[in-house]
Structures are given as C-alpha cells and as structure tokens.
Design an enzyme around this catalytic site. Structure first.
Site, PDB file in Angstrom:
ATOM      1  N   LYS A   1      63.552  51.397   5.782  1.00 26.26           N
ATOM      2  CA  LYS A   1      62.992  52.470   6.615  1.00 26.26           C
ATOM      3  C   LYS A   1      61.759  52.993   5.901  1.00 26.26           C
ATOM      4  O   LYS A   1      61.641  52.852   4.679  1.00 26.26           O
ATOM      5  CB  LYS A   1      64.028  53.602   6.766  1.00 26.26           C
ATOM      6  CG  LYS A   1      63.814  54.495   7.957  1.00 26.26           C
ATOM      7  CD  LYS A   1      64.086  53.775   9.267  1.00 26.26           C
ATOM      8  CE  LYS A   1      64.798  54.592  10.269  1.00 26.26           C
ATOM      9  NZ  LYS A   1      65.390  53.856  11.347  1.00 26.26           N
TER      10      LYS A   1
ATOM     11  N   GLY B   1      72.671  62.631  28.973  1.00 27.38           N
ATOM     12  CA  GLY B   1      71.313  62.241  28.570  1.00 27.38           C
ATOM     13  C   GLY B   1      70.744  61.284  29.597  1.00 27.38           C
ATOM     14  O   GLY B   1      71.428  60.362  30.058  1.00 27.38           O
TER      15      GLY B   1
HETATM   16  P1  NAD Z   1      65.038  60.346  24.791  1.00 24.33           P
HETATM   17  O1  NAD Z   1      64.307  61.426  24.104  1.00 24.33           O
HETATM   18  O2  NAD Z   1      64.296  59.355  25.619  1.00 24.33           O
HETATM   19  O3  NAD Z   1      66.186  60.972  25.743  1.00 24.33           O
HETATM   20  C1  NAD Z   1      67.053  61.993  25.352  1.00 24.33           C
HETATM   21  C2  NAD Z   1      67.725  62.560  26.591  1.00 24.33           C
HETATM   22  O4  NAD Z   1      68.694  63.531  26.198  1.00 24.33           O
HETATM   23  C3  NAD Z   1      66.776  63.273  27.548  1.00 24.33           C
HETATM   24  O5  NAD Z   1      67.131  62.957  28.870  1.00 24.33           O
HETATM   25  C4  NAD Z   1      67.063  64.767  27.290  1.00 24.33           C
HETATM   26  O6  NAD Z   1      66.788  65.588  28.403  1.00 24.33           O
HETATM   27  C5  NAD Z   1      68.552  64.678  27.021  1.00 24.33           C
HETATM   28  N1  NAD Z   1      69.082  65.877  26.368  1.00 24.33           N
HETATM   29  C6  NAD Z   1      68.510  66.649  25.420  1.00 24.33           C
HETATM   30  N2  NAD Z   1      69.310  67.694  25.134  1.00 24.33           N
HETATM   31  C7  NAD Z   1      70.404  67.561  25.898  1.00 24.33           C
HETATM   32  C8  NAD Z   1      71.582  68.320  26.063  1.00 24.33           C
HETATM   33  N3  NAD Z   1      71.808  69.424  25.345  1.00 24.33           N
HETATM   34  N4  NAD Z   1      72.497  67.882  26.936  1.00 24.33           N
HETATM   35  C9  NAD Z   1      72.287  66.770  27.664  1.00 24.33           C
HETATM   36  N5  NAD Z   1      71.196  66.009  27.570  1.00 24.33           N
HETATM   37  C10 NAD Z   1      70.264  66.412  26.693  1.00 24.33           C
HETATM   38  O7  NAD Z   1      65.868  59.598  23.638  1.00 24.33           O
HETATM   39  P2  NAD Z   1      66.504  58.140  23.695  1.00 24.33           P
HETATM   40  O8  NAD Z   1      65.545  57.139  23.116  1.00 24.33           O
HETATM   41  O9  NAD Z   1      67.107  57.894  25.029  1.00 24.33           O
HETATM   42  O10 NAD Z   1      67.660  58.300  22.601  1.00 24.33           O
HETATM   43  C11 NAD Z   1      68.889  58.961  22.893  1.00 24.33           C
HETATM   44  C12 NAD Z   1      69.851  58.787  21.742  1.00 24.33           C
HETATM   45  O11 NAD Z   1      70.051  57.380  21.490  1.00 24.33           O
HETATM   46  C13 NAD Z   1      69.381  59.377  20.407  1.00 24.33           C
HETATM   47  O12 NAD Z   1      70.519  59.803  19.699  1.00 24.33           O
HETATM   48  C14 NAD Z   1      68.763  58.159  19.701  1.00 24.33           C
HETATM   49  O13 NAD Z   1      68.758  58.330  18.289  1.00 24.33           O
HETATM   50  C15 NAD Z   1      69.754  57.082  20.136  1.00 24.33           C
HETATM   51  N6  NAD Z   1      69.228  55.707  20.029  1.00 24.33           N
HETATM   52  C16 NAD Z   1      68.135  55.327  20.749  1.00 24.33           C
HETATM   53  C17 NAD Z   1      67.687  54.007  20.664  1.00 24.33           C
HETATM   54  C18 NAD Z   1      66.519  53.538  21.494  1.00 24.33           C
HETATM   55  O14 NAD Z   1      66.329  52.315  21.601  1.00 24.33           O
HETATM   56  N7  NAD Z   1      65.754  54.418  22.125  1.00 24.33           N
HETATM   57  C19 NAD Z   1      68.334  53.083  19.828  1.00 24.33           C
HETATM   58  C20 NAD Z   1      69.453  53.504  19.090  1.00 24.33           C
HETATM   59  C21 NAD Z   1      69.895  54.825  19.220  1.00 24.33           C
END
Ligand code: NAD
Length: 423
Positions: free
Chosen positions: A114, A226
C-alpha cells in the site's frame, strides 16, 4: 474536511483495528513459533520519500510519500495508492498487511502493499495533481514494477491518476510496461468488468453459500445498505439474476417494498434526485430499520461498524454478505455465529476487485485483451474456490468464517516463506 473524506479514514482505522485484534487470536490458534511471528510482524520494505512538485504559482513544493511492501513471498506486492492528508506510514503498514491477507485468501499470486502521498487532492488543480503523481512515481520508480510491486487506485485516486503513473514509469524506463499498474481505462490496457468486479465477485460467493447452506429454496429477499459503486452494482446484478431486492439505503435514508424494488427505475431515480429516498411505490425507512428488516440476505455495502452488539440480535437475515470493509464488529460476528446466521467476511466477500486487477496485470503481461465473459468466468472460478476453501475450514474447525479466512491467509503466506527457505 468533507464528510466522505472523514468517512473513508474512519472506516479503515476500524478495519485495521478489527483485523489486527482478531489476528492475535489466530496466531495463538495456529500455535505460531516466534520466528513465524517475527516474520509476519515486520514489513519487508517500508519507506518514505520526499519529492518536489511544481505548483501552478511557479513555486516548487515538497511532498511526502510512503510505500510499504509488506510481504512478497507469494508473488509481487499488490496494493493501492491513496492521496490523503492524514496518511501515516503506520496506517499504510496496516493496510498493506490486509492486502497480503486478501490476496492470499483469494489465492492469487500476489503479496501485499500500500502507499500514497500526504496531500489533500481537493486543494490541488488538475495540473498540480498530475505533477504530484509524477513526482511520487519518479521517487519510487526503482522499487515498483510488474514483477516487484504493482499499484492500483485507492482512496482519492482514479483511472486518470493510474494513466499518469503508467506514463511516468514508461518515460523513466524508456519502454512500454502496462503491467506496472492496474485500474487503467480500457483504452490504455485496462480490463473489462473491473468497474463492477467487487460486487459480482461477492455475488458468486453468495450463490455458493446459498447452495452449501441448503438455502437455495429461500425466496431470496435481499436488503442492501449503501447505494454507491459497490451497493448499486450489487443491487443491479442481484435484480438481473432474479433476486427480490426489497430494501436499499444510502446516507440520506432507506426504502422498502415487500413486492421488490424496480432497480433500474431506482437507479434512474437516484441519478435524478441524488438519493434512493422517496422512491415512488416504496415506503421510506431508516437505516436501522433496513438492517433489522425481514429479509433472507443482508448486504452491508456502505460503512464500517454498522452491525454491532447493539443491533446484531435484531438482524433477521440468514446470510450477511460483507461487501463493505469491516461493517461488522467482532461482538456482532459472535452473535451471528450463535444465532447461526452465516456471515461471509469482507476479506473474502469483497476480494473480486483485486482478483480482476490480477487479471488486468495478467492480460498486460501477455499482450492480451480478454472478452468480458472470460473475465467474468474466471472471476467466478477464483471466488468459488476461495469460498470453498474458507467454508471447508470453517466446518472442520467449527469456527466463524472470518477466523477461517484469516487462518488460510496466514498459513499460505507462511508456507510460501517455508518453501523459499525463510523458515
Ligand atoms: P461509495 O462512496 O461509492 O458508496 C458508499 C455508499 O454508502 C453511498 O451510497 C452512501 O450514500 C452510502 N452511505 C453513507 N453513509 C451511509 C449510512 N449511514 N447508511 C447507509 N448508507 C450510507 O463507496 P463504495 O466504493 O461503494 O464502497 C463501499 C464500501 O465497500 C466501503 O466500505 C469500501 O471500503 C468497500 N469496498 C469497495 C471496493 C470497491 O471496489 N469500490 C472494494 C472493496 C471494498
């Protein structure tokens, strides 16, 4: 500082705390020797660079960057580059160790790393962002490469930044080296299916879990917390596969329809209004109500720490699929185990993204472009076999799936070290 900025930082602090506290117990279960513990306790290479970048004002400013290559016994190190004002070498170290585990659990031939730059990208112009990216790559170019350490996007870095990384590295080396970085756009040696790979990988694991647990006959009502990149893609794919997505939420609120939500309609509603709330034909609910709603499958895909000792007993789902990082506390994980709710842990459930990064690297090394169906088919094979490994051990040891996954991750790394003669 923006909300999103704060959230991401908090999320991953929780993630590191969770994982590292659980690891202590796993090391004890595995009865590791002191040399094995020492070997796992220290990153192989951890360094900080200071480099100049020319600002739009014409002045030169010095920046700080870090990179930690925690372990490369199983293959070149793999891990994202983030731009964040609070980045510290210790946090990077923890995150790089989690990458070691994730790649090992998915059984792909990578170690973990990282890195990033201590900067708030929102305070930079596009040109300054490019200068900072190129300056960082010049400073670390000797230590990365397709057979050493392969960066990827992470918090506040994206496709455009991956292209600057590629271009700067190729200028330094004087040749084309597309496999030096993943997360590139399709037009510049990126991979198909990458944008939804985390969600699809998780759904393959879920389908295998349903089969294994004899739950194939469930009506398959799903609730997704989410609706960002991961949650929206998960809801869309589940809907396309015929599951009934009955509840969805985002930071502004949630909705529920027992008859099932029309997901394409909901995506259009969110694009127009900025939220899933107030979707015609569905009832508005709170996030707490979503987590406790009467469903078969619960998919936390938003934030860390959502399922905890206070609300875990209210969960009615039979399967929890952790697409978010660290959405469940250890206490809640134990409650689910007691209640025979199957929890599929993040380190396995959301590994689809890094698996498709591996495919991108592999395509680049062989000068190939795989069709989407090939990427998807191979993703399915990797995810199902990772699930079966974890599920098998979990049954043997009668333990939580997270513990089984970490055990497998650690054992594979130690075995690679042993084979290399380091143990
Ligand atoms: P993102 O920012 O695109 O989406 C996050 C979503 O969560 C949004 O819709 C937001 O409105 C919602 N949210 C925020 N606060 C909230 C609450 N209190 N209650 C309900 N919903 C809420 O992020 P993402 O890329 O979709 O990532 C989401 C999760 O997945 C994170 O934990 C991230 O670390 C994990 N993750 C993502 C990836 C990836 O490929 N993007 C890979 C591995 C893990």
């Amino acid at each position: 500082m923006s909300k999103k900025h704060e959230r991401i930082h908090v999320d991953e602090t929780v993630l590191c705390k969770l994982c590292l506290s659980e690891l202590g117990e796993i090391y004890a279960d595995l009865e590791l020797t002191s040399d094995e513990l020492d070997l796992l306790d220290m990153p192989r290479r951890s360094f900080t660079v200071h480099f100049p970048a020319r600002m739009d004002s014409g002045k030169t400013k010095m920046f700080v960057g870090h990179r930690v290559q925690y372990n490369d016994a199983r293959g070149p190190s793999k891990g994202g580059i983030r731009f964040h004002p609070d980045l510290t070498i210790d946090h990077v170290k923890d995150l790089s160790f989690l990458m070691v585990l994730k790649c090992s659990v998915a059984n792909i031939p990578f170690g973990g790393s990282k890195g990033g730059v201590v900067v708030n990208p929102k305070e930079l112009s596009r040109n300054e962002l490019e200068q900072v990216t190129r300056g960082y790559i010049r400073a670390i170019a000797d230590y990365i490469g397709p057979f050493k350490d392969i960066p990827a996007p992470d918090v506040y870095t994206d496709e455009k930044i991956m292209v600057w990384i590629l271009d700067e590295y190729e200028r330094i080396k004087g040749m084309h080296v597309p496999a030096v970085v993943t997360g590139k756009p399709l037009e510049l040696a990126g991979s198909r299916a990458r944008s939804y790979s985390t969600s699809l990988g998780g759904i393959y694991v879920l389908e295998e879990a349903l089969k294994k647990a004899g739950l194939s006959e469930l009506p398959k009502g799903v609730a997704v917390q989410g609706f960002g990149n991961v949650g929206e893609n998960a809801a869309r794919i589940l809907h396309e596969k015929g599951y009934k997505v009955i509840a969805v939420s985002d930071s502004k609120g949630g909705i529920l329809s027992r008859a099932g939500l029309n997901i394409p309609g909901l995506m259009a509603h969110k694009a127009k209004t900025g939220s899933v709330a107030d979707f015609p034909g569905a009832a508005n609910i709170t996030n707490e109500e979503l987590l406790a709603c009467d469903c078969d499958i619960l998919v936390p895909a938003a934030l860390a720490d959502q399922l905890n000792e206070e609300n875990a007993r209210d969960v009615r789902a039979k399967i929890v699929l952790e697409l978010a990082n660290a959405p469940t506390t250890i206490g809640a994980d134990e409650i689910f185990f007691e209640k025979k709710i199957m929890l599929i842990p993040d380190v396995l459930a959301n590994a689809g993204g890094v698996v498709v990064s591996y495919f991108e690297w592999s395509q680049n090394l062989n000068s190939e472009y795989w069709e989407e169906d090939k990427v998807v088919r191979r993703l399915k094979n990797v995810m199902i076999s990772a699930f079966n490994d974890v599920y098998g051990l979990c049954h043997e040891e009668k333990c939580r799936m997270r513990r089984a996954a970490y055990q497998i991750g650690v054992k594979r790394v130690l075995q690679a070290e042993r084979l290399r003669g380091n143990l």
